[in-house]
Design a protein around this motif. Structure first.
Motif, PDB file in Angstrom:
ATOM      1  N   VAL A  38     -35.734 -52.192  69.738  1.00 54.45           N
ATOM      2  CA  VAL A  38     -35.602 -53.306  68.795  1.00 54.45           C
ATOM      3  C   VAL A  38     -35.426 -52.756  67.379  1.00 54.45           C
ATOM      4  CG1 VAL A  38     -36.871 -55.245  67.771  1.00 54.45           C
ATOM      5  CG2 VAL A  38     -36.920 -54.891  70.231  1.00 54.45           C
ATOM      6  N   PRO A  39     -34.482 -53.313  66.612  1.00 53.28           N
ATOM      7  CA  PRO A  39     -34.302 -52.851  65.228  1.00 53.28           C
ATOM      8  C   PRO A  39     -35.575 -53.018  64.410  1.00 53.28           C
ATOM      9  CG  PRO A  39     -32.535 -54.357  65.881  1.00 53.28           C
ATOM     10  CD  PRO A  39     -33.555 -54.371  66.982  1.00 53.28           C
ATOM     11  N   ALA A  40     -35.794 -52.070  63.509  1.00 52.11           N
ATOM     12  CA  ALA A  40     -37.003 -52.098  62.685  1.00 52.11           C
ATOM     13  C   ALA A  40     -36.712 -51.573  61.292  1.00 52.11           C
ATOM     14  CB  ALA A  40     -38.088 -51.238  63.336  1.00 52.11           C
ATOM     15  N   ALA A  41     -37.572 -51.948  60.344  1.00 54.76           N
ATOM     16  CA  ALA A  41     -37.441 -51.448  58.976  1.00 54.76           C
ATOM     17  C   ALA A  41     -37.654 -49.931  58.943  1.00 54.76           C
ATOM     18  CB  ALA A  41     -38.444 -52.146  58.066  1.00 54.76           C
ATOM     19  N   ASP A  42     -38.577 -49.447  59.743  1.00 54.59           N
ATOM     20  CA  ASP A  42     -38.827 -48.005  59.812  1.00 54.59           C
ATOM     21  C   ASP A  42     -38.224 -47.410  61.097  1.00 54.59           C
ATOM     22  OD1 ASP A  42     -40.668 -49.245  61.468  1.00 54.59           O
ATOM     23  OD2 ASP A  42     -42.385 -48.071  60.798  1.00 54.59           O
ATOM     24  N   ALA A  43     -36.960 -47.778  61.359  1.00 59.66           N
ATOM     25  CA  ALA A  43     -36.285 -47.364  62.590  1.00 59.66           C
ATOM     26  C   ALA A  43     -36.218 -45.842  62.732  1.00 59.66           C
ATOM     27  CB  ALA A  43     -34.883 -47.964  62.654  1.00 59.66           C
ATOM     28  N   GLY A  44     -36.001 -45.134  61.645  1.00 62.56           N
ATOM     29  CA  GLY A  44     -35.937 -43.672  61.714  1.00 62.56           C
ATOM     30  C   GLY A  44     -37.254 -43.089  62.181  1.00 62.56           C
ATOM     31  N   LEU A  45     -38.336 -43.591  61.618  1.00 67.32           N
ATOM     32  CA  LEU A  45     -39.668 -43.140  62.019  1.00 67.32           C
ATOM     33  C   LEU A  45     -39.922 -43.455  63.492  1.00 67.32           C
ATOM     34  CD1 LEU A  45     -42.461 -42.017  61.047  1.00 67.32           C
ATOM     35  CD2 LEU A  45     -43.098 -44.415  60.677  1.00 67.32           C
ATOM     36  N   ILE A  46     -39.601 -44.671  63.901  1.00 67.92           N
ATOM     37  CA  ILE A  46     -39.819 -45.080  65.292  1.00 67.92           C
ATOM     38  C   ILE A  46     -38.996 -44.215  66.236  1.00 67.92           C
ATOM     39  CG2 ILE A  46     -39.356 -46.944  66.942  1.00 67.92           C
ATOM     40  CD1 ILE A  46     -40.430 -48.890  64.840  1.00 67.92           C
ATOM     41  N   HIS A  47     -37.725 -44.001  65.910  1.00 65.45           N
ATOM     42  CA  HIS A  47     -36.872 -43.208  66.803  1.00 65.45           C
ATOM     43  C   HIS A  47     -37.313 -41.746  66.873  1.00 65.45           C
ATOM     44  CE1 HIS A  47     -33.618 -45.983  68.105  1.00 65.45           C
ATOM     45  NE2 HIS A  47     -34.216 -46.712  67.183  1.00 65.45           N
ATOM     46  N   ASN A  48     -37.967 -41.261  65.834  1.00 63.94           N
ATOM     47  CA  ASN A  48     -38.486 -39.891  65.852  1.00 63.94           C
ATOM     48  C   ASN A  48     -39.820 -39.787  66.582  1.00 63.94           C
ATOM     49  OD1 ASN A  48     -36.359 -38.693  64.478  1.00 63.94           O
ATOM     50  ND2 ASN A  48     -37.282 -39.053  62.475  1.00 63.94           N
ATOM     51  N   LEU A  49     -40.682 -40.774  66.402  1.00 71.60           N
ATOM     52  CA  LEU A  49     -42.054 -40.660  66.908  1.00 71.60           C
ATOM     53  C   LEU A  49     -42.310 -41.324  68.253  1.00 71.60           C
ATOM     54  CD1 LEU A  49     -44.110 -41.125  63.627  1.00 71.60           C
ATOM     55  CD2 LEU A  49     -43.502 -39.009  64.796  1.00 71.60           C
ATOM     56  N   VAL A  50     -41.588 -42.372  68.597  1.00 71.50           N
ATOM     57  CA  VAL A  50     -41.875 -43.089  69.843  1.00 71.50           C
ATOM     58  C   VAL A  50     -41.730 -42.202  71.083  1.00 71.50           C
ATOM     59  CG1 VAL A  50     -41.047 -44.928  71.382  1.00 71.50           C
ATOM     60  CG2 VAL A  50     -41.613 -45.437  69.012  1.00 71.50           C
ATOM     61  N   PRO A  51     -40.698 -41.371  71.196  1.00 72.68           N
ATOM     62  CA  PRO A  51     -40.644 -40.525  72.404  1.00 72.68           C
ATOM     63  C   PRO A  51     -41.870 -39.614  72.550  1.00 72.68           C
ATOM     64  CG  PRO A  51     -38.498 -40.568  71.346  1.00 72.68           C
ATOM     65  CD  PRO A  51     -39.462 -41.250  70.408  1.00 72.68           C
ATOM     66  N   THR A  52     -42.314 -39.021  71.459  1.00 71.47           N
ATOM     67  CA  THR A  52     -43.496 -38.165  71.511  1.00 71.47           C
ATOM     68  C   THR A  52     -44.743 -38.998  71.783  1.00 71.47           C
ATOM     69  OG1 THR A  52     -42.461 -36.654  69.945  1.00 71.47           O
ATOM     70  CG2 THR A  52     -44.840 -36.448  70.248  1.00 71.47           C
ATOM     71  N   ALA A  53     -44.857 -40.145  71.130  1.00 71.25           N
ATOM     72  CA  ALA A  53     -46.005 -41.029  71.349  1.00 71.25           C
ATOM     73  C   ALA A  53     -46.035 -41.529  72.791  1.00 71.25           C
ATOM     74  CB  ALA A  53     -45.961 -42.209  70.379  1.00 71.25           C
ATOM     75  N   LEU A  54     -44.863 -41.826  73.346  1.00 71.26           N
ATOM     76  CA  LEU A  54     -44.795 -42.280  74.734  1.00 71.26           C
ATOM     77  C   LEU A  54     -45.243 -41.181  75.686  1.00 71.26           C
ATOM     78  CD1 LEU A  54     -44.122 -44.453  76.785  1.00 71.26           C
ATOM     79  CD2 LEU A  54     -41.723 -43.735  76.662  1.00 71.26           C
ATOM     80  N   LEU A  55     -44.827 -39.950  75.427  1.00 73.55           N
ATOM     81  CA  LEU A  55     -45.268 -38.820  76.246  1.00 73.55           C
ATOM     82  C   LEU A  55     -46.791 -38.669  76.158  1.00 73.55           C
ATOM     83  CD1 LEU A  55     -44.727 -36.334  78.014  1.00 73.55           C
ATOM     84  CD2 LEU A  55     -44.382 -35.036  75.896  1.00 73.55           C
ATOM     85  N   CYS A  56     -47.337 -38.747  74.953  1.00 73.09           N
ATOM     86  CA  CYS A  56     -48.796 -38.672  74.781  1.00 73.09           C
ATOM     87  C   CYS A  56     -49.489 -39.829  75.490  1.00 73.09           C
ATOM     88  CB  CYS A  56     -49.164 -38.664  73.304  1.00 73.09           C
ATOM     89  SG  CYS A  56     -48.729 -37.148  72.461  1.00 73.09           S
ATOM     90  N   TYR A  57     -48.881 -40.993  75.439  1.00 73.68           N
ATOM     91  CA  TYR A  57     -49.436 -42.177  76.105  1.00 73.68           C
ATOM     92  C   TYR A  57     -49.508 -41.944  77.619  1.00 73.68           C
ATOM     93  CZ  TYR A  57     -49.942 -47.132  77.349  1.00 73.68           C
ATOM     94  OH  TYR A  57     -50.379 -48.323  77.844  1.00 73.68           O
ATOM     95  N   VAL A  58     -48.438 -41.441  78.191  1.00 75.03           N
ATOM     96  CA  VAL A  58     -48.406 -41.181  79.637  1.00 75.03           C
ATOM     97  C   VAL A  58     -49.435 -40.110  80.003  1.00 75.03           C
ATOM     98  CG1 VAL A  58     -46.984 -40.265  81.523  1.00 75.03           C
ATOM     99  CG2 VAL A  58     -46.041 -41.992  79.965  1.00 75.03           C
ATOM    100  N   LEU A  59     -49.515 -39.055  79.218  1.00 72.47           N
ATOM    101  CA  LEU A  59     -50.500 -38.002  79.495  1.00 72.47           C
ATOM    102  C   LEU A  59     -51.935 -38.531  79.369  1.00 72.47           C
ATOM    103  CD1 LEU A  59     -48.777 -35.000  77.687  1.00 72.47           C
ATOM    104  CD2 LEU A  59     -48.915 -35.417  80.160  1.00 72.47           C
ATOM    105  N   THR A  60     -52.162 -39.374  78.381  1.00 63.57           N
ATOM    106  CA  THR A  60     -53.479 -39.995  78.226  1.00 63.57           C
ATOM    107  C   THR A  60     -53.774 -40.902  79.417  1.00 63.57           C
ATOM    108  OG1 THR A  60     -53.255 -39.911  75.821  1.00 63.57           O
ATOM    109  CG2 THR A  60     -54.918 -41.420  76.713  1.00 63.57           C
ATOM    110  N   ALA A  61     -52.761 -41.619  79.876  1.00 60.39           N
ATOM    111  CA  ALA A  61     -52.933 -42.483  81.052  1.00 60.39           C
ATOM    112  C   ALA A  61     -53.311 -41.654  82.281  1.00 60.39           C
ATOM    113  CB  ALA A  61     -51.657 -43.283  81.310  1.00 60.39           C
TER     114      ALA A  61
END
Length: 181
Positions: free
Chosen positions: A132-155
């Motif tokens: 989804v488009p966002a005001a901080d799209a650059g930040l989201i596109h940089n951090l979400v893949p890493t955050a998602l990986l951390c989320y899965v590992l935490t799960a």
């Protein structure tokens, strides 16, 4: 009601109360933060969620004694509110970070199905944030893949804890179960 059934029911009631208090405190803090930052849309969303949580707990939990149903409803509704916020109110990485809190929240009952529902909804939330488009799209596109990986590992770690807890509880319950005569 035998002792084991009574222990399980009491345990469910106590965990549901812990879930209720934990989520209510978190929502009140976030609600106050958005009020302070004068972000009306997010403040209204969290205010509505607080009302829904109170209604769920006092109808399903206290009035109907359906503590397990409260646990499922509160996990699902909490994730859906975050996903709704991402899709329609404010897509920001700060909302994404809350998925980690909700993952731990979903693990509080130590139930596989409840935990997997929460984990799956969190992954869906991260994907929605990424797409989804966002005001901080650059930040989201940089951090979400890493955050998602951390989320899965935490799960994975939380699931291991749930698995170990369930084995321990099964052993305990077998040890107190009266032997057949």
């Amino acid at each position: 009601m035998d002792i084991i059934t009574q222990l399980k029911a009491d345990n469910m009631r106590k965990k549901s109360l812990l879930m209720f208090i934990t989520l209510l405190v978190a929502l009140l803090v976030i609600f106050a933060a958005y009020l302070y930052k004068q972000e009306g849309g997010m403040a209204v969303l969290y205010g509505v969620e607080i009302v829904v949580l109170l209604a769920l707990y006092f109808t399903l939990g206290r009035a109907m004694k359906k503590f397990r149903l409260f646990s499922y409803a509160s996990v699902i509704i909490s994730y859906l509110f975050r996903i709704y916020a991402t899709l329609f109110v404010q897509n920001s990485f700060s909302v994404d970070i809350l998925f980690f809190f909700l993952l731990a929240y979903a693990a509080l009952q130590f139930e596989n199905v409840l935990f997997f529902i929460g984990a799956g909804l969190g992954i869906a939330g991260f994907l929605a944030s990424y797409l989804v488009p966002a005001a901080d799209a650059g930040l989201i596109h940089n951090l979400v893949p890493t955050a998602l990986l951390c989320y899965v590992l935490t799960a994975i770690l939380l699931y291991a804890m749930i698995y170990l807890h369930q084995n321990l509880m099964d052993s305990f319950l077998l040890s107190i179960e009266p032997l057949p005569k």
